[in-house]
Design an enzyme around this catalytic site. Sequence first.
Site, PDB file in Angstrom:
ATOM      1  N   CYS A  42       0.885  -1.287  13.869  1.00  0.00           N
ATOM      2  CA  CYS A  42       0.945  -1.368  12.632  1.00  0.00           C
ATOM      3  C   CYS A  42       1.488  -2.082  12.302  1.00  0.00           C
ATOM      4  O   CYS A  42       3.133  -2.749  12.633  1.00  0.00           O
ATOM      5  CB  CYS A  42       1.400   0.165  12.034  1.00  0.00           C
ATOM      6  N   CYS A  45       4.934  -0.804  10.322  1.00  0.00           N
ATOM      7  CA  CYS A  45       6.005   0.043  10.265  1.00  0.00           C
ATOM      8  C   CYS A  45       6.134  -0.327  12.455  1.00  0.00           C
ATOM      9  O   CYS A  45       6.937   0.703  12.537  1.00  0.00           O
ATOM     10  CB  CYS A  45       6.029   1.330  10.289  1.00  0.00           C
ATOM     11  N   CYS A  90      -2.550   4.568   9.388  1.00  0.00           N
ATOM     12  CA  CYS A  90      -1.684   4.942  10.653  1.00  0.00           C
ATOM     13  C   CYS A  90      -0.663   5.669  10.151  1.00  0.00           C
ATOM     14  O   CYS A  90      -0.060   6.278   9.006  1.00  0.00           O
ATOM     15  CB  CYS A  90      -0.325   3.507  10.107  1.00  0.00           C
ATOM     16  N   CYS A  93       3.335   6.062   8.708  1.00  0.00           N
ATOM     17  CA  CYS A  93       3.861   4.839   7.960  1.00  0.00           C
ATOM     18  C   CYS A  93       2.531   5.191   6.481  1.00  0.00           C
ATOM     19  O   CYS A  93       2.935   5.149   5.234  1.00  0.00           O
ATOM     20  CB  CYS A  93       4.524   3.885   7.193  1.00  0.00           C
ATOM     21  N   CYS A 113     -12.975   0.308  12.915  1.00  0.00           N
ATOM     22  CA  CYS A 113     -13.229  -0.697  12.935  1.00  0.00           C
ATOM     23  C   CYS A 113     -11.667  -0.742  11.678  1.00  0.00           C
ATOM     24  O   CYS A 113     -12.015  -1.226  10.290  1.00  0.00           O
ATOM     25  CB  CYS A 113     -14.450  -0.525  11.963  1.00  0.00           C
TER      26      CYS A 113
END
Length: 136
Positions: A42, A45, A90, A93, A113
């Site tokens: 990510c 984070c 995510c 976060c 995707c």
Amino acid sequence: MDDTDLRRRLTPEQYHVTQEGGTERAFTGEYWDCHDDGVYRCVVCDAPLYTSDTKYDSGTGWPSFWQPIEGAVDTRLDTSHGMVRTEVICASCGAHLGHVFDDGPRPTGQRFCMNSCALRLDRDTDPTGADRASSP
């Protein structure tokens, strides 16, 4: 995370996609045609989300994966833009990453995707994959 800090750390496109649910244009992102080995994290984070072992060419112009790392992402209903889709965020976060569809390859049949700008590839240093195999 503090909004001021996020705006300082992220590019305008990264902020728009991860914090406002935006989408980058197809075939423009850094990872849509990337075949390097590693772990996709990510951008907000740094949590690990996908491994390159689950990435495949979906022909859509966005990086696609058939499975996330266990517990790395959450999903929720997205009814924006007059469509009904499943948003992927995510789990650490809450950053918007992309959407998941039921038209992917085996074994899961799913296509995660993702937006390239929501990801950061932590590339393997050993082309054989030995470095990643010993990592958590």
